[in-house]
Scaffold this motif. Structure first.
Motif, PDB file in Angstrom:
ATOM      1  N   TYR A  83       0.994  -1.084  -0.091  1.00  0.00           N
ATOM      2  CA  TYR A  83      -0.041  -0.026   0.062  1.00  0.00           C
ATOM      3  C   TYR A  83       1.010   1.212   0.051  1.00  0.00           C
ATOM      4  O   TYR A  83       1.469   1.571   0.876  1.00  0.00           O
ATOM      5  CB  TYR A  83      -1.045  -0.133   1.152  1.00  0.00           C
ATOM      6  N   LYS A 118       3.775   0.869   2.248  1.00  0.00           N
ATOM      7  CA  LYS A 118       3.823  -0.128   3.205  1.00  0.00           C
ATOM      8  C   LYS A 118       3.611  -1.636   2.582  1.00  0.00           C
ATOM      9  O   LYS A 118       3.025  -1.764   1.703  1.00  0.00           O
ATOM     10  CB  LYS A 118       2.579   0.171   3.808  1.00  0.00           C
ATOM     11  N   SER A 139      -4.618  -9.160  13.997  1.00  0.00           N
ATOM     12  CA  SER A 139      -5.011  -8.059  13.439  1.00  0.00           C
ATOM     13  C   SER A 139      -4.017  -7.391  12.469  1.00  0.00           C
ATOM     14  O   SER A 139      -2.968  -7.062  13.098  1.00  0.00           O
ATOM     15  CB  SER A 139      -5.948  -7.108  14.223  1.00  0.00           C
ATOM     16  N   GLY A 140      -4.376  -6.718  11.183  1.00  0.00           N
ATOM     17  CA  GLY A 140      -3.351  -6.229  10.535  1.00  0.00           C
ATOM     18  C   GLY A 140      -2.243  -7.028   9.864  1.00  0.00           C
ATOM     19  O   GLY A 140      -1.341  -6.320   9.252  1.00  0.00           O
ATOM     20  N   GLY A 163      -2.706  -9.024   7.209  1.00  0.00           N
ATOM     21  CA  GLY A 163      -2.670  -9.068   5.733  1.00  0.00           C
ATOM     22  C   GLY A 163      -3.559  -9.975   5.463  1.00  0.00           C
ATOM     23  O   GLY A 163      -3.603 -10.363   4.088  1.00  0.00           O
ATOM     24  N   LYS A 164      -4.608 -10.509   6.251  1.00  0.00           N
ATOM     25  CA  LYS A 164      -5.683 -11.605   5.678  1.00  0.00           C
ATOM     26  C   LYS A 164      -6.529 -10.990   4.750  1.00  0.00           C
ATOM     27  O   LYS A 164      -6.523 -11.347   3.559  1.00  0.00           O
ATOM     28  CB  LYS A 164      -6.468 -12.214   6.894  1.00  0.00           C
ATOM     29  N   SER A 165      -7.097  -9.958   5.080  1.00  0.00           N
ATOM     30  CA  SER A 165      -8.064  -9.265   4.116  1.00  0.00           C
ATOM     31  C   SER A 165      -7.163  -9.035   2.746  1.00  0.00           C
ATOM     32  O   SER A 165      -7.900  -8.857   1.838  1.00  0.00           O
ATOM     33  CB  SER A 165      -8.758  -8.018   4.912  1.00  0.00           C
ATOM     34  N   THR A 166      -6.036  -8.237   2.989  1.00  0.00           N
ATOM     35  CA  THR A 166      -5.321  -7.886   1.859  1.00  0.00           C
ATOM     36  C   THR A 166      -5.134  -8.925   0.761  1.00  0.00           C
ATOM     37  O   THR A 166      -5.671  -8.979  -0.250  1.00  0.00           O
ATOM     38  CB  THR A 166      -4.022  -7.170   2.283  1.00  0.00           C
ATOM     39  N   HIS A 180     -11.641 -14.381  12.855  1.00  0.00           N
ATOM     40  CA  HIS A 180     -10.893 -14.184  14.191  1.00  0.00           C
ATOM     41  C   HIS A 180     -11.176 -15.490  15.318  1.00  0.00           C
ATOM     42  O   HIS A 180     -10.479 -15.177  16.444  1.00  0.00           O
ATOM     43  CB  HIS A 180     -11.152 -12.639  14.716  1.00  0.00           C
TER      44      HIS A 180
HETATM   45  N1  LIG Z   1      -6.332   0.708   1.896  1.00  0.00           N
HETATM   46  C1  LIG Z   1      -5.062   0.914   2.793  1.00  0.00           C
HETATM   47  N2  LIG Z   1      -4.253   1.643   2.577  1.00  0.00           N
HETATM   48  C2  LIG Z   1      -3.049   1.627   3.355  1.00  0.00           C
HETATM   49  N3  LIG Z   1      -2.737   0.373   3.996  1.00  0.00           N
HETATM   50  C3  LIG Z   1      -3.697  -0.633   4.377  1.00  0.00           C
HETATM   51  C4  LIG Z   1      -4.901  -0.386   3.705  1.00  0.00           C
HETATM   52  N4  LIG Z   1      -5.694  -1.635   3.757  1.00  0.00           N
HETATM   53  C5  LIG Z   1      -4.970  -2.221   4.910  1.00  0.00           C
HETATM   54  N5  LIG Z   1      -3.486  -1.473   4.952  1.00  0.00           N
HETATM   55  C6  LIG Z   1      -2.651  -1.994   5.751  1.00  0.00           C
HETATM   56  O1  LIG Z   1      -2.437  -3.314   5.394  1.00  0.00           O
HETATM   57  C7  LIG Z   1      -1.876  -3.998   6.409  1.00  0.00           C
HETATM   58  C8  LIG Z   1      -2.947  -5.365   6.303  1.00  0.00           C
HETATM   59  O2  LIG Z   1      -4.171  -5.059   6.473  1.00  0.00           O
HETATM   60  P1  LIG Z   1      -5.427  -6.188   6.226  1.00  0.00           P
HETATM   61  O3  LIG Z   1      -6.786  -5.301   6.501  1.00  0.00           O
HETATM   62  O4  LIG Z   1      -5.240  -7.079   5.438  1.00  0.00           O
HETATM   63  O5  LIG Z   1      -5.276  -6.920   7.737  1.00  0.00           O
HETATM   64  P2  LIG Z   1      -6.349  -7.983   8.334  1.00  0.00           P
HETATM   65  O6  LIG Z   1      -5.281  -9.078   8.525  1.00  0.00           O
HETATM   66  O7  LIG Z   1      -7.438  -8.218   7.496  1.00  0.00           O
HETATM   67  O8  LIG Z   1      -6.723  -7.204   9.708  1.00  0.00           O
HETATM   68  P3  LIG Z   1      -7.976  -7.492  10.669  1.00  0.00           P
HETATM   69  O9  LIG Z   1      -7.902  -8.881  11.230  1.00  0.00           O
HETATM   70  O10 LIG Z   1      -8.077  -6.513  11.466  1.00  0.00           O
HETATM   71  O11 LIG Z   1      -9.155  -7.349   9.486  1.00  0.00           O
HETATM   72  C9  LIG Z   1      -2.377  -3.490   7.875  1.00  0.00           C
HETATM   73  O12 LIG Z   1      -1.044  -2.817   8.380  1.00  0.00           O
HETATM   74  C10 LIG Z   1      -3.073  -2.055   7.321  1.00  0.00           C
HETATM   75  O13 LIG Z   1      -2.617  -1.194   7.890  1.00  0.00           O
END
Ligand SMILES: Nc1ncnc2c1ncn2[C@@H]1O[C@H](COP(=O)(O)OP(=O)(O)OP(=O)(O)O)[C@@H](O)[C@H]1O
Ligand SMILES: [Mg+2]
Lengths: 273, 502
Positions: free
Chosen positions: A35, A38, A60-61, A63-66, A226
């Motif tokens: 991102y 990042k 949390s954070g 990267g699962k959703s990513t 989660h």
């Molecule tokens: N649109 C965005 N722009 C910048 N950074 C992002 C964006 N979306 C996510 N991130 C960053 O990427 C990293 C992974 O985020 P992600 O949403 O994939 O986490 P996650 O595992 O799904 O967390 P959660 O369990 O809280 O949903 C995090 O550090 C987040 O801050």
């Protein structure tokens, strides 16, 4: 297409890694996601089998959703997001410029964390996808698709008398099942679910979990959660993410009883996260 | 410990009470200003919605009307002559002029259209409702002076002194007592059958009067009840209607020939130099045409620009720059847009002056930023989860925007547009620059004919010296406000009606 011969073995896979590469629905090799500056996903490789539920867990954070959103290129909507590496669905590189992202998303459906039905009627919510993809030649066919999808989503009995009522008027759990019906109405092969139960109460959650269990007969399902219990209940495979890397991926039962990695062990037993 | 806490709680409540008081006070003050403004305008403007006319029996003189050219007849002369004939006592040139001045020249139009509608009237006598002139009209509405009429309660002696101007008024007692005794003051008018006098005041111990209508010299004593006193709140020299005119109007009124009716003319006529003939139709149609041009340009352009900027444009330095400049544009004083219109549309493209087309173009530029900003805000307010849902089932970006986001944003866009439209409707300054400020009596017939708009008409009328125009100005403001309130009401209705929850 995968040969359906492997179903039985995959529903309760002994060792998913033993499968030949060609039998996986989604394969990723050395995927990096940024991102802006990042670095959200680092060198991730994974093989996700068809007709099974794979759960993504991790703090949390991590990267699962990513990563989930990479699989149907939902990340394209985030201007700063950049994906490198190789992701294949049915051996087709989905980041190939020649690929039509609209077709991809019809094939790889998604259910979001918060139920997000369109502010239209229940019928319209389900019918929208088939309509834009031209899946129904007539009104009766469309009606059939709507009914079939709602039945699969276990919502038909509850809404069949009020199909013209707004989808937003349903309860949270019903709305989420409506979203699942909407996703399966376009005949996807893969369904991605990002924490589909996090906004629901335990009873609604149980219904969705049942539903996921039924759906895995026909779809490749990836679910982010989660809840360890949920992962244990619904998934056959579990992937543990940590700080943008895939730490461990394997049979769910094995993962929860005898994790290979210390970090996985710590997370599962609640020592961090 | 609890002491301290109680003290804190007490302070907090006091602060809250104070704040509420400030809020209520501010609100009250605003409401007061607003109420004052409204009452002022309505009280000034309402009389203009009624007009007065007098019924005159006019003989349509065959010699004055050519049957082949009915419109060309000298109807004004016929009416004036018929009217003067009713006051045979009025002989002098100035008196006759003052008498004719009671009537508006608009009466001729009434008679003309009657004759055109029925040429058989030529040679016959018809009763024509002749519109009264603006001063007579204002007087009858009580706007020039208040008149208090009292019947004379005691005998009044009138004597014409030899070798001296005027008359001496005496009651039963003579001398210094007289004024007090009769209750007469300088400027009062004494009216009786056969004449009228104006009290000029005490002089050499006598109460003196001058003639308005010279009485028969034979009249020397008026019994109680034979005479009236008219007391004015504004002296004759300060008002636009003379004592004689007041007496004539009083006479007409007592004969029941004065009629008051709703002034449709206000909505049917164009501008005029005569206040009683002036109407706002020209300005209203000019406004309509102008706003139509403005909105049919600004609405599609504004919405398209907003959709592109909000949903499709890449987010980079250029789009940021454009965004900042759109916001700046919304804050540019409107007269600048007028100057721009003058330079570009009139001087460069050579478009016609005073035309609704050009006015509409200028106003379109003026409201474009407002519409873009409102539309973008409305689009932004649609939750991204809706777009994601659409994209998730395989809709293209365009389908997601046009089938899901835009319908949800539409009430907001409409509200913004209507408010922009209201702004365009009330805008004056830029239109002055492009010549929509001329005196235009004709109703505009198209987008390129000379026209003015309602707020400019208000501006024009407010500048005129005639008192009747002040009333018209207020009436035009009332119409303008009604239209603006109606537009805002529509905006609120749309917002409430189509507001959706998600
Ligand atoms: N649109 C965005 N722009 C910048 N950074 C992002 C964006 N979306 C996510 N991130 C960053 O990427 C990293 C992974 O985020 P992600 O949403 O994939 O986490 P996650 O595992 O799904 O967390 P959660 O369990 O809280 O949903 C995090 O550090 C987040 O801050
Ligand atoms: Mg997440």
């Amino acid at each position: 297409m995968n040969a359906p011969v492997h179903h039985q073995t995959l529903v309760t896979p002994e060792k998913p890694k033993a499968l030949a590469a060609g039998q996986f629905k989604v394969t990723a090799r050395d995927v990096d996601v940024f991102y802006g500056d990042k670095h959200a996903i680092r060198k991730l490789s994974i093989d996700i089998p068809d007709r099974a539920v794979s759960a993504f867990i991790g703090p949390s954070g991590c990267g699962k959703s990513t990563f989930l959103r990479c699989i149907n290129r939902m990340n394209d909507t985030i201007p700063t997001c950049r994906v490198t590496g190789d992701i294949k669905v049915d051996k087709n590189d989905i980041y190939d410029p020649k690929i039509d992202v609209v077709q991809l998303r019809a094939k790889v459906g998604m259910v979001f964390q918060k139920p997000n039905p369109f502010p239209k009627s229940i019928y319209e919510n389900v019918a929208y996808g088939p309509r834009i993809h031209g899946l129904a030649a007539s009104k009766t066919e469309l009606d059939e698709i709507v009914e079939k999808s709602l039945r699969k989503a276990g919502l038909w009995e509850e809404v069949k008398d009020r199909l013209q009522h707004p989808g937003t008027g349903l309860s949270g759990g019903q709305q989420q099942r409506l979203c699942i019906a909407r996703a399966i109405a376009v005949n996807p092969e893969v369904i991605l679910m990002d924490e589909p139960c996090s906004a629901l109460d335990p009873i609604a959650t149980a219904r969705i979990e049942e539903l996921i269990d039924e759906l895995r007969q026909n779809y490749c399902i990836v679910i982010v959660t989660h809840s360890m219990q949920q992962a244990a209940r619904v998934s056959q495979l579990t992937a543990f993410f940590h700080l943008g890397t895939l730490v461990e991926y394997g049979d769910t039962d094995e993962m929860f009883t005898a994790p290979q990695e210390k970090r996985t062990q710590d997370y599962i037993t609640g020592r961090f996260g | 410990m609890t002491e301290v806490r109680n003290e804190l709680v007490r302070k907090r409540y006091a602060a809250e009470r104070r704040f509420r008081f400030y809020g209520a006070a501010a609100l009250g003050l605003t409401a007061l200003f607003l109420a004052f403004l409204l009452v002022d305008i309505v009280s000034k403007g309402l009389p203009a919605f009624r007009e007065t006319s007098v019924e005159v029996d006019v003989t349509v003189d065959a010699a004055e009307v050519d049957p082949a050219n009915l419109a060309g007849g000298n109807y004004d002369k016929m009416i004036k002559e018929a009217f003067r004939a009713e006051f045979p006592d009025v002989k002098g040139r100035t008196e006759r002029k003052a008498l004719s001045a009671l009537l508006s020249s608009g009466g001729a139009d009434t008679l003309r259209s009657m004759v055109i509608a029925d040429p058989a009237l030529i040679g016959k006598t018809v009763t024509v409702p002749v519109l009264l002139g603006d001063d007579a009209d204002l007087f009858l509405k009580g706007l020039l002076t208040r008149v208090k009429t009292t019947a004379g309660a005691m005998p009044l002696h009138i004597a014409q002194l030899d070798g001296e101007e005027g008359f001496v008024l005496t009651g039963d007692k003579a001398g210094e007592e007289a004024e007090r005794q009769l209750g007469l003051a300088a400027g009062d008018v004494i009216r009786f059958k056969g004449g009228a006098l104006r009290v000029t005041g005490p002089q050499n111990g006598y109460l003196k009067a001058e003639p308005i209508f010279a009485p028969d010299p034979a009249i020397t004593t008026l019994a109680a009840g034979q005479w009236d006193v008219l007391a004015f709140s504004v002296p004759e020299s300060n008002r636009r209607i003379s004592d004689a005119q007041v007496l004539w109007l009083d006479q007409l009124k007592s004969e029941g020939r004065i009629e008051t009716s709703f002034a449709w003319r206000l909505f049917e006529a164009g501008d005029s130099r005569e206040p009683e003939l002036a109407g706002i139709r020209g300005a209203l149609i000019g406004s309509l045409l102008t706003v139509l041009v403005a909105i049919s340009l600004a609405l599609p352009l504004g919405i398209a620009a907003a959709i592109y900027l909000e949903e499709f444009a890449p987010k980079n330095r250029w789009t940021d720059l454009i965004e900042v400049n759109i916001n700046n544009l919304a804050a540019v004083p409107s007269i600048i847009f007028g100057l721009l219109g003058l330079a570009v549309f009139l001087n460069f493209f050579g478009m016609p002056r005073s035309a609704p087309l050009v006015g509409g173009l200028v106003l379109a530029l003026l409201v474009l930023p407002t519409i873009i900003i409102a539309s973008r805000a409305a689009l932004k307010a649609v939750p991204p989860s809706i777009t994601e849902a659409a994209l998730g089932v395989g809709a293209s970006k365009q389908q997601a925007v046009f089938q899901h986001v835009l319908p949800l944003a539409l009430p907001g866009i409409m509200t913004g547009t209507i408010l922009g439209l209201a702004r365009a409707f009330g805008e004056t300054a830029p239109l002055l620059m492009i010549g929509m400020v001329a005196f235009i009596a004709d109703i505009p017939s198209g987008f390129t004919s000379a026209a003015t708009v309602l707020p400019v008409q208000v501006f024009l009328w407010s500048d005129l010296p005639e008192m009747a125009f002040q009333s018209r100005t207020a009436a035009a403001i009332i119409v303008l406000l009604v239209v603006l309130f109606a537009l805002n009401a529509v905006a609120i209705y749309l917002r409430k009606r189509f507001e959706r929850r998600w």
